[in-house]
Design a protein around this motif. Structure first.
Motif, short mmCIF file in Angstrom:
data_model
loop_
_atom_site.label_atom_id
_atom_site.label_comp_id
_atom_site.label_asym_id
_atom_site.label_seq_id
_atom_site.Cartn_x
_atom_site.Cartn_y
_atom_site.Cartn_z
N MET A 9 43.50 8.61 70.53
CA MET A 9 44.30 9.51 69.68
C MET A 9 43.43 10.04 68.53
N ALA A 10 43.83 11.21 68.01
CA ALA A 10 43.01 11.83 66.97
C ALA A 10 43.33 11.32 65.56
N SER A 66 50.45 11.83 65.88
CA SER A 66 49.06 12.04 66.26
C SER A 66 48.94 12.98 67.45
N PRO A 67 48.06 13.97 67.33
CA PRO A 67 47.70 14.70 68.55
C PRO A 67 46.75 13.84 69.39
N GLY A 116 48.11 16.26 74.06
CA GLY A 116 49.38 15.57 73.88
C GLY A 116 49.69 15.53 72.39
N ASP A 117 50.94 15.16 72.11
CA ASP A 117 51.39 15.11 70.71
C ASP A 117 52.38 13.96 70.66
N GLU A 130 47.80 24.12 63.73
CA GLU A 130 48.00 23.48 62.43
C GLU A 130 48.28 21.99 62.57
N MET A 131 47.64 21.37 63.54
CA MET A 131 47.76 19.92 63.73
C MET A 131 46.54 19.20 63.15
N ASP A 132 45.63 19.95 62.54
CA ASP A 132 44.40 19.31 62.05
C ASP A 132 44.67 18.34 60.91
#
Ligand SMILES: Cc1cc2nc3c(=O)[nH]c(=O)nc-3n(C[C@H](O)[C@H](O)[C@H](O)COP(=O)(O)OP(=O)(O)OC[C@H]3O[C@@H](n4cnc5c(N)ncnc54)[C@H](O)[C@@H]3O)c2cc1C
Length: 803
Positions: free
Chosen positions: A505-506, A518-519, A529-530, A690-692
């Motif tokens: 996961m990121a 987490s993305p 994935g999210d 905008e998931m950063d």
């Protein structure tokens, strides 16, 4: 003959030959194709070869568009004439609904630069003088339409692949496939055995038989399909130009010029399956017995539209088999149960889709992932629930109903219910209108007592518009109870569970008793994935994501799963879920939980296993996708009913009402919360979506980290609009305009229950992002003014969900 190769492709139809070509074109030349007879010994030789580009969903349209590009190059590259004719295409609209359907497709296709526009009836007759336009309201013209000669196009892929160094062995049937312990494959033929790193099942009509050699079952079923070719027609002989491809969707008919006659094919109104229990191994360049009576209705409707057919002689009738998946879309990609085994099966329109499938599979094999999100065709979209009986029913239904339009949020009844949540009867008593996702029923919304529990189908505002707004208001103002089992639920445990999740996961994994969003990224830094991830015990996590993706997620997890110290379980069907949301949710859970549930003791993003009433070990997560204060609860499915009854009776005097998933999807629009498959998909980087802010670059290593550091500048920007849509509705895929020019597209739309505004989420290209820009959104051919919002329309600071 080679006995070792990087890839063995099984099957020499258009799809197998295209895959071979694309592998070789991308530098993998140590590749082999095995064909049991001559090339094109399945469906490919007798296809009609019709081509078109205006289709949905977008990934499919992109593949169709690529087809036109490739045929242009392939003729030059291979030296083989493909019989490629670009004639344009015309979509006949007999009704307003068909006009609306085409207007939606036209708008969606703007994103890809696919040119189409409505033409007048006069222009339609100029382009197709055969038409009696009194049966039409209008027509959509598509620039890229035409046809190709099927055998020549297949041979062209084969010739170009050979020129690049690939090898093709004809009259070499594959008799068995065995996997070695290192994941590579031995492919046995009647001559030699070839050892390959990867194999591709492109066996067309024999896709099931080749799959069975590897111990897997694919949801595929062959059907019979007719087309006919007329004798020369004087009206065509005197034309002086070639007719365009004609699509009369409402009658399931397609037509094109063949010589000086017309080729006319039909998705017959009664579907006939063929070779239900297995495709005969000795079948090849044969046709099936014709039965034109099955095309009677379609033909009559065509005579009405093109009266010259009424007295046309029939030169040739083709009845050939083709093989379909339950939703008639291809099944492509790595099989979730087998490593190094790629599927390219169930390809319905191989001359439109084969080029794109070749491209996507070559990317997947060589680079580990395709360049675009192609989940709509991914073999992982079907689970064990899509068994033989379901596949048979669904292929029949979708074949027979191909002339029916597909509406926004449409649910199909075929084969249902497959799996039901434990509270199904309670929902049913409350007049739920059900939907199905990955084989599991869920309540979409609740119809008023005495009202038929059924969606109306329209591109405008349907019968559920107002009830869903009311359910949304209940969530915003009081308390909603939602059946919530349609989530992919994974348990990850073991001494290395946290470390492994931190790698796959990121984001950083949460502390005990907490959750995180987490993305999951691909190696190329795209969204894979999210998830919501909760740490229940030091070494035990629950990972929740989009339910339809569960096999695709498992496939991704398996790539990185160590042999020891991590136990991964897919609990998606074993565990049920319930969700309470709204300002009174905390009061309800406080009454029932044997724990302090106020915000000081159980704040937003808390997670714990606890006793609710007399039910032990309920996993409670303080989070809600509605943007309200809320709690998701997960427990073994057999206990779901007891918890449901408890919540319902205790919640009665707190204003509790049943709400469905459509209310969830509409309330989240007010919060600009992105959803998987809509705003979030492998088409986007974490920055674009905008998931950063959920990507933790201070972790030393995780999948996709290098790619994130090297991200190219974002191409698109995630945006929220309120839209002056009046009595219309937004559904997703509508084109966004800036100062009258296409600038982006809507990913999802709907009506905000509390804000009482039409809301659209989507993307605009970074060049077209202007804070004060004059935007509009195209709804059914009309540009509606849209206001850009820089923050969510409801509770931008998130105070409600933390309250
Ligand atoms: C009447 C009709 C009209 C159509 N019209 C159109 C159209 O207008 N446009 C369009 O795009 N599509 C059309 N199609 C669909 C199109 O024909 C198919 O989508 C396409 O041919 C599928 O190609 P394929 O390569 O997947 O499979 P196939 O063509 O079935 O090829 C599979 C190959 O695998 C080989 N094979 C199987 N098992 C083995 C084994 N064990 N070892 C080695 N080789 C093996 C077979 O011999 C065969 O050559 C039509 C189909 C029909 C029936």
């Amino acid at each position: 003959m080679k006995t070792v190769a990087q890839v063995v492709v099984i099957g020499g139809g258009v799809v197998g030959c295209s895959i071979l070509y694309h592998l070789a074109k991308n530098g993998w030349t140590d590749v082999v194709l095995l064909e049991r007879m001559e090339l094109t010994s399945g469906s490919s030789w007798h296809a009609a070869g019709g081509l078109f580009t205006v289709v949905r969903p977008n990934a499919a349209a992109e593949m169709h568009k690529y087809t036109f590009q490739i045929y242009r190059e392939l003729e030059k590259e291979s030296g083989q004439d493909c019989g490629f004719h670009v004639t344009g295409g015309i979509n006949i609209c007999r009704t307003q609904e068909e006009m609306d359907s085409n207007a939606m497709m036209q708008s969606a296709c703007r994103r890809l630069g696919i040119e189409s526009h409505f033409i007048s009836l006069h222009e339609a007759r100029e382009k197709v003088p055969l038409l009696d336009t009194s049966h039409m309201l209008g027509a959509l013209w598509e620039e890229e339409g035409g046809h190709v000669d099927p055998a020549s196009a297949t041979q062209a892929f084969a010739a170009a692949a050979r020129q690049l160094g690939a090898e093709i062995y004809r009259h070499t049937p594959v008799t068995a496939t065995h996997q070695r312990s290192d994941g590579s494959w031995d492919v046995d033929t009647d001559k030699v055995s070839i050892h390959a790193e990867y194999i591709v099942n492109a066996a067309g009509l024999w896709g099931r038989e080749v799959a069975a050699m590897a111990g897997i079952e694919l949801p595929l079923m062959p059907v019979e399909h007719h087309y006919l070719v007329t004798e020369n027609l004087p009206i065509i002989e005197n034309l002086g130009f070639e007719l365009p491809q004609i699509n009369d969707n409402e009658t399931g008919v397609y037509a094109r010029q063949e010589g000086m006659g017309l080729l006319l094919g039909a998705y017959e109104s009664s579907c006939t399956h063929w070779a239900v229990d297995g495709t005969p191994l000795d079948f090849g360049h044969e046709l099936l017995d014709e039965d034109l009576s099955r095309m009677e209705w379609n033909f009559e409707k065509s005579v009405e539209l093109m009266p010259c057919l009424g007295d046309a002689g029939i030169k040739r009738i083709i009845n050939g088999p083709m093989i379909f998946s339950p939703d008639l879309g291809p099944l492509i990609g790595p099989h979730p149960q087998l490593s190094n085994y790629f599927c390219a099966n169930g390809v319905m329109a191989g001359f439109n889709q084969g080029a794109g499938i070749g491209r996507a599979l070559a990317e997947w094999i060589i680079q580990g992932e395709p360049e675009i999100d192609i989940f709509c065709w991914d073999v992982a979209r079907f689970g064990a629930w899509a068994d033989k009986s379901y596949t048979r029913q669904a292929t029949r239904y979708f074949y027979q109903n191909r002339s029916e339009k597909v509406y926004p949020y449409q649910e199909f009844e075929v084969g249902r219910p497959i799996h039901k949540p434990a509270v199904y009867a309670r929902l049913s008593e409350a007049n739920a209108v059900f939907g199905s996702s990955f084989g599991l029923e869920h309540a979409n919304w609740f119809a008023a007592p005495g009202v038929e529990a059924k969606d109306s189908l329209t591109y405008r505002q349907p019968n559920w518009w107002k009830p869903v707004i009311d359910e949304g208001k209940r969530i915003r103002n009081e308390l909603g109870l939602m059946e919530f089992s349609t989530m992919a639920k994974f348990e990850v445990s073991g001494s290395a569970a946290g470390r492994w999740l931190d790698f796959v996961m990121a984001n950083k994994m949460p502390n005990l008793g907490r959750m995180t969003l987490s993305p999951m990224l691909s190696a190329k830094g795209r969204l894979a994935g999210d998830f919501s991830i909760a740490r229940i015990d030091e070494d035990r996590f629950m990972v929740l994501g989009a339910d339809t993706m569960q096999l695709a997620f498992m496939r991704h997890f398996d790539r990185y799963l160590p042999e020891q110290d991590v136990v991964l379980k897919n609990l998606s069907t074993e565990f049920g879920g319930l969700h309470i949301c709204g300002p009174n949710a905390q009061a309800l859970i406080s009454r029932l939980a044997q724990a302090d549930m106020d915000s000081a003791h159980f704040p937003f993003m808390s997670a714990r296993s606890m006793t609710i009433g007399n039910i032990d070990n309920v996993l409670v997560f303080r989070v809600s996708f509605t943007g309200e204060s809320g709690y998701e609860m997960y427990l073994p499915m057999q206990q779901q009913l007891a918890l449901f009854d408890l919540l319902r009776s205790e919640g009665e005097n707190l204003g509790l009402g049943l709400v469905g998933t459509r209310a969830l999807m509409h309330t989240r629009l007010e919060k600009s919360f992105p959803a998987w498959a809509l705003e979030l998909s492998p088409d986007y980087t974490a920055v674009e979506a905008e998931m950063d802010r959920f990507v933790s670059l201070d972790k030393p290593d995780f999948v996709g980290r290098d790619a994130v550091i090297d991200y190219a500048p974002a191409r698109e920007k995630f945006v929220t609009f309120s839209v002056d849509a009046g009595e219309c509705a937004l559904w997703g895929d509508e084109a966004i305009f800036l100062d009258g020019e296409p600038a982006g597209y809507v990913t999802s739309g709907g009506f905000g229950p509390l804000t009482e505004k039409h809301i659209a989420l989507g993307y605009v290209s970074c060049d077209a992002y202007q804070i004060t820009g004059q935007y509009s959104i195209e709804i059914l051919g009309k540009l509606c003014p849209a206001e850009l919002h820089l923050e969510p329309l409801y509770d931008p600071a998130g105070a409600k969900m933390r309250a």
